[in-house]
Write a protein that holds these residues in place. Structure first.
Motif, PDB file in Angstrom:
ATOM      1  N   PRO A  14     -44.845   6.614  22.560  1.00 20.74           N
ATOM      2  CA  PRO A  14     -44.128   7.620  22.787  1.00 20.74           C
ATOM      3  C   PRO A  14     -42.573   7.395  23.332  1.00 20.74           C
ATOM      4  O   PRO A  14     -42.344   6.214  23.712  1.00 20.74           O
ATOM      5  CB  PRO A  14     -44.765   8.234  24.238  1.00 20.74           C
ATOM      6  CG  PRO A  14     -46.151   7.659  24.083  1.00 20.74           C
ATOM      7  CD  PRO A  14     -45.799   6.411  23.666  1.00 20.74           C
ATOM      8  N   TRP A  17     -40.938   4.565  26.038  1.00 21.88           N
ATOM      9  CA  TRP A  17     -42.091   3.692  26.433  1.00 21.88           C
ATOM     10  C   TRP A  17     -41.807   2.443  25.733  1.00 21.88           C
ATOM     11  O   TRP A  17     -41.432   2.505  24.354  1.00 21.88           O
ATOM     12  CB  TRP A  17     -43.434   4.383  26.224  1.00 21.88           C
ATOM     13  CG  TRP A  17     -43.753   5.308  27.116  1.00 21.88           C
ATOM     14  CD1 TRP A  17     -43.530   6.517  27.155  1.00 21.88           C
ATOM     15  CD2 TRP A  17     -44.357   5.104  28.485  1.00 21.88           C
ATOM     16  NE1 TRP A  17     -44.013   7.155  28.181  1.00 21.88           N
ATOM     17  CE2 TRP A  17     -44.613   6.369  29.117  1.00 21.88           C
ATOM     18  CE3 TRP A  17     -45.094   4.046  29.045  1.00 21.88           C
ATOM     19  CZ2 TRP A  17     -45.115   6.681  30.442  1.00 21.88           C
ATOM     20  CZ3 TRP A  17     -45.535   4.165  30.434  1.00 21.88           C
ATOM     21  CH2 TRP A  17     -45.593   5.387  30.892  1.00 21.88           C
ATOM     22  N   LYS A  32     -41.575   2.368  31.307  1.00 19.58           N
ATOM     23  CA  LYS A  32     -40.916   3.673  30.685  1.00 19.58           C
ATOM     24  C   LYS A  32     -39.512   3.466  30.940  1.00 19.58           C
ATOM     25  O   LYS A  32     -39.117   3.140  32.174  1.00 19.58           O
ATOM     26  CB  LYS A  32     -41.543   4.863  31.491  1.00 19.58           C
ATOM     27  CG  LYS A  32     -40.864   6.170  31.339  1.00 19.58           C
ATOM     28  CD  LYS A  32     -41.335   6.948  30.547  1.00 19.58           C
ATOM     29  CE  LYS A  32     -40.904   8.504  30.573  1.00 19.58           C
ATOM     30  NZ  LYS A  32     -40.939   9.039  29.354  1.00 19.58           N
ATOM     31  N   THR A  34     -36.016   5.670  31.421  1.00 18.53           N
ATOM     32  CA  THR A  34     -35.285   6.884  31.532  1.00 18.53           C
ATOM     33  C   THR A  34     -33.647   6.624  31.644  1.00 18.53           C
ATOM     34  O   THR A  34     -33.410   5.640  32.376  1.00 18.53           O
ATOM     35  CB  THR A  34     -35.857   7.746  32.492  1.00 18.53           C
ATOM     36  OG1 THR A  34     -35.562   6.919  33.796  1.00 18.53           O
ATOM     37  CG2 THR A  34     -37.372   7.835  32.549  1.00 18.53           C
ATOM     38  N   ALA A  64     -49.705   4.872  27.848  1.00 18.08           N
ATOM     39  CA  ALA A  64     -48.583   5.495  27.679  1.00 18.08           C
ATOM     40  C   ALA A  64     -48.663   6.876  27.322  1.00 18.08           C
ATOM     41  O   ALA A  64     -48.103   7.869  27.910  1.00 18.08           O
ATOM     42  CB  ALA A  64     -47.496   4.667  26.735  1.00 18.08           C
ATOM     43  N   ARG A  65     -49.651   7.059  26.274  1.00 22.35           N
ATOM     44  CA  ARG A  65     -49.842   8.492  25.879  1.00 22.35           C
ATOM     45  C   ARG A  65     -50.454   9.227  26.874  1.00 22.35           C
ATOM     46  O   ARG A  65     -50.082  10.466  27.178  1.00 22.35           O
ATOM     47  CB  ARG A  65     -50.712   8.164  24.595  1.00 22.35           C
ATOM     48  CG  ARG A  65     -50.017   8.073  23.333  1.00 22.35           C
ATOM     49  CD  ARG A  65     -50.752   8.004  21.989  1.00 22.35           C
ATOM     50  NE  ARG A  65     -49.879   7.234  20.952  1.00 22.35           N
ATOM     51  CZ  ARG A  65     -50.370   6.385  20.267  1.00 22.35           C
ATOM     52  NH1 ARG A  65     -51.531   5.669  20.673  1.00 22.35           N
ATOM     53  NH2 ARG A  65     -49.711   5.651  19.594  1.00 22.35           N
ATOM     54  N   GLU A  68     -47.794  10.116  29.391  1.00 19.38           N
ATOM     55  CA  GLU A  68     -47.168  11.255  28.872  1.00 19.38           C
ATOM     56  C   GLU A  68     -48.037  12.646  29.020  1.00 19.38           C
ATOM     57  O   GLU A  68     -47.132  13.706  29.588  1.00 19.38           O
ATOM     58  CB  GLU A  68     -46.687  11.339  27.256  1.00 19.38           C
ATOM     59  CG  GLU A  68     -45.661  10.380  27.259  1.00 19.38           C
ATOM     60  CD  GLU A  68     -44.240  10.516  28.073  1.00 19.38           C
ATOM     61  OE1 GLU A  68     -43.908  11.776  27.659  1.00 19.38           O
ATOM     62  OE2 GLU A  68     -43.883   9.656  28.868  1.00 19.38           O
ATOM     63  N   PHE A  71     -47.839  13.492  32.873  1.00 19.24           N
ATOM     64  CA  PHE A  71     -46.483  14.096  33.353  1.00 19.24           C
ATOM     65  C   PHE A  71     -46.397  15.497  32.928  1.00 19.24           C
ATOM     66  O   PHE A  71     -45.681  16.338  33.585  1.00 19.24           O
ATOM     67  CB  PHE A  71     -45.286  13.294  32.472  1.00 19.24           C
ATOM     68  CG  PHE A  71     -45.166  11.834  33.115  1.00 19.24           C
ATOM     69  CD1 PHE A  71     -45.791  11.263  34.371  1.00 19.24           C
ATOM     70  CD2 PHE A  71     -44.700  10.729  32.511  1.00 19.24           C
ATOM     71  CE1 PHE A  71     -45.797  10.227  34.641  1.00 19.24           C
ATOM     72  CE2 PHE A  71     -44.665   9.409  32.687  1.00 19.24           C
ATOM     73  CZ  PHE A  71     -45.211   9.120  34.017  1.00 19.24           C
TER      74      PHE A  71
END
Length: 103
Positions: A14, A17, A32, A34, A64-65, A68, A71
């Motif tokens: 994603p 990531w 991750k 940002t 990671a998925r 997400e 989140f």
């Protein structure tokens, strides 16, 4: 892609990531990245020592998925909470004008 002695893997992850394979230390991290927060990189997990990076990549992608999705759930819960308490922004021009004691 290489960054110093690290191999950066972003394919099939994603947005934001990546896996950093740190060749000098023998560690592989799921990270991750940002631009809006501090720190700009957050490590979520390390590859198990007995697993090769190639074998671990599908698991890292699933993590990671899953993060997400989690989140997104947390963001929706936060929005619902703010809506439920009828949060009023004190910087809004209409703040206080609907209060009974306002004159």
């Amino acid at each position: 892609m290489r960054e110093f002695n690290d191999v950066i893997i972003t394919e099939d992850f994603p947005d934001g990531w990546q896996v950093e394979d740190r060749l000098d230390s023998g560690k592989t991290l799921l990270v991750k990245v940002t631009s809006k927060a501090f720190p700009q990189k957050t490590c979520y997990c390390l590859r198990p020592r007995t697993t090769s990076t190639e074998d671990w990549l599908p698991t890292a992608r699933m993590i990671a998925r899953g993060m997400e999705v989690e989140f997104a759930k947390q963001a929706e819960a936060h929005k619902a909470f703010i809506k439920s308490i009828e949060y009023k922004d004190p910087h809004d021009e209409s703040y206080g004008k609907t209060d009974p004691g306002y004159s």
